[in-house]
Scaffold this motif. Structure first.
Motif: not given
Ligand SMILES: Cc1ncc(COP(=O)(O)O)c(C=O)c1O
Length: 397
Positions: A106-108, A111, A132, A135, A178, A182, A210, A212-213, A238, A242-243, A251, A329
């Motif tokens: 997963g990307a989390k 962080m 998010f 952080y 980011n 989010n 970040d 990811i979106y 990052l 996932s998205k 993951r 969102y």
């Molecule tokens: C801004 C942001 N970064 C990272 C993530 C983490 O994504 P992952 O589910 O791949 O760990 C999310 C997930 O909601 C997110 O909203």
């Protein structure tokens, strides 16, 4: 021993500094109501409601059959790291070597590992608020000081560059950015990105970008902070699967960073998760290199839902909603209802059967807002809008 008795054993002090992600708690409460027979519309959780594209699933099956069931290198399978590096070259236009890539579950973890490898206790880390929640959680856990950078509704949830400048000092170790964002769906402009670069380039300040979106953008093109001249030398990109590919449960994510830092981050992976599931990594290659039809269709559907939910929320008394340009969102302002965000989120779930998050789940600057995820079908969004309308009419008289 009675396993339900209160435990007397000590817990580490640092746990008192670790936060959480409220979305999972609200999901649990919503599920408990469903178990009692209530009908709940889920707008709390940030995950695509679509299935993972079929060719990605097929590749995972193939990889399982081919024996990708063993440990792999901590930084990721070489062929996936190569594919990610090629993807970064294609999408960000910067030369990237596979040695700069670390694949994580997963990307989390980018962080957590990224901050662990760069931030010392007492350092300051600037981060978006609302943002998010992980952080702030990780910054505090590491004994560093979180420095909130407020996002402003009047700027479509971007921040003021003067606010960023005033927060940078000799203790600043990292800035987290980011975009698309989010929880607000806000997107930074080219000028914002150029302004950030001007403030940090060549200084001993890491950037955690970040992105990811970045594929879920409805107006205009993604402007990557990571891709700006000089940034790859002092940044961690990052990103993940996932998205964009509806792969939350698989993951699979990654960080891209200077290769000297990647060695440390990979060592953290060795200490913690050893490696990412091997057949999942093979499926990741299919995601990056395969057909984009299903991904494009998901994005088109999110676009339709965004337009519908924004129009619908703006027609509800007591609510107003900025049109977000990215992610999935919306972050409506609910101050005119006279309720706090926490009270409003609770009443949405308990009385209207609509699970949403309080804006404060994303930091103090989220007070006065709710976060709704429109990763749910249009019929369910219509149902939620109807129910919220009825609730707000009763609140505003
Ligand atoms: C801004 C942001 N970064 C990272 C993530 C983490 O994504 P992952 O589910 O791949 O760990 C999310 C997930 O909601 C997110 O909203």
């Amino acid at each position: 021993m009675n396993p339900t008795a209160t435990m007397n054993m000590p817990i580490a002090d640092a746990m008192g500094r670790l936060g959480t992600e409220t979305a999972f708690e609200v999901l649990a409460r919503a599920r408990a109501l469903e178990a009692q027979g209530r009908d709940i519309v889920h707008l709390e959780i940030g995950e695509p409601d679509f299935d993972t594209p079929k060719h990605i699933i097929a590749e995972a099956h193939k990889a399982l059959d081919a024996g990708f069931t063993h440990y792999g290198p901590s930084a990721g399978l070489p062929e996936l790291r190569e594919a990610i590096a090629a993807h970064v070259v294609k999408t960000r236009g910067v030369p990237t070597d596979a040695a700069q890539v670390v694949v994580v579950p997963g990307a989390k973890p980018v962080m957590f590992y990224g901050m662990m490898a760069t931030v010392n206790p007492g350092d300051e880390v600037i981060y978006p608020n609302p943002g998010f929640p992980i952080y702030e959680s990780v910054i505090k856990y590491l004994g560093a000081t979180p420095v909130a950078l407020p996002l402003q509704e009047s700027k479509e949830f971007r921040f003021d560059l003067a606010d960023l400048k005033s927060r940078i000092n000799e203790r600043t170790k990292m800035i987290v950015v980011n975009t698309p964002q989010n929880p607000t769906g806000g997107v930074l402009t080219k000028d914002d990105i150029a302004g950030i670069v001007e403030l940090v380039r060549g200084r001993n300040i890491w950037v955690l970008s970040d992105e990811i979106y970045s594929d879920l953008l409805y107006d205009g093109d993604h402007v990557s902070l990571y891709a700006q001249a000089g940034m790859p030398e002092q940044s961690i990109l990052l990103d993940g699967f996932s998205k964009t590919y509806a792969m939350t449960g698989w993951r699979l994510g990654y960080g891209v960073m200077p290769k000297e830092l990647a060695v440390h981050v990979a060592r953290l992976a060795t200490n913690c998760n050893s490696c990412v599931t091997s057949f999942v990594q093979r499926a990741g290659i299919a995601a990056l290199t395969g057909p984009r039809g299903e991904v494009d269709a998901m994005k088109a559907e999110f676009h339709r839902r965004r337009d519908r939910i924004v129009t619908g929320l703006n027609a509800i008394p007591g609510m107003s909603c900025v049109k977000p340009h990215g992610a999935f969102y919306v972050f409506p302002n609910i101050t005119k209802t006279g309720l706090t965000s926490e009270e409003m989120a609770k009443r949405c779930l308990d009385e209207a059967g609509v699970a949403v998050l309080s804006g404060t789940a994303f930091g103090v600057h989220g007070q006065g807002y709710l976060r709704l995820s429109y990763a749910n079908s249009l019929p369910n969004i219509e149902k939620a809008l109807d129910r919220l309308n009825t609730l707000c009419r009763s609140l505003t008289g």
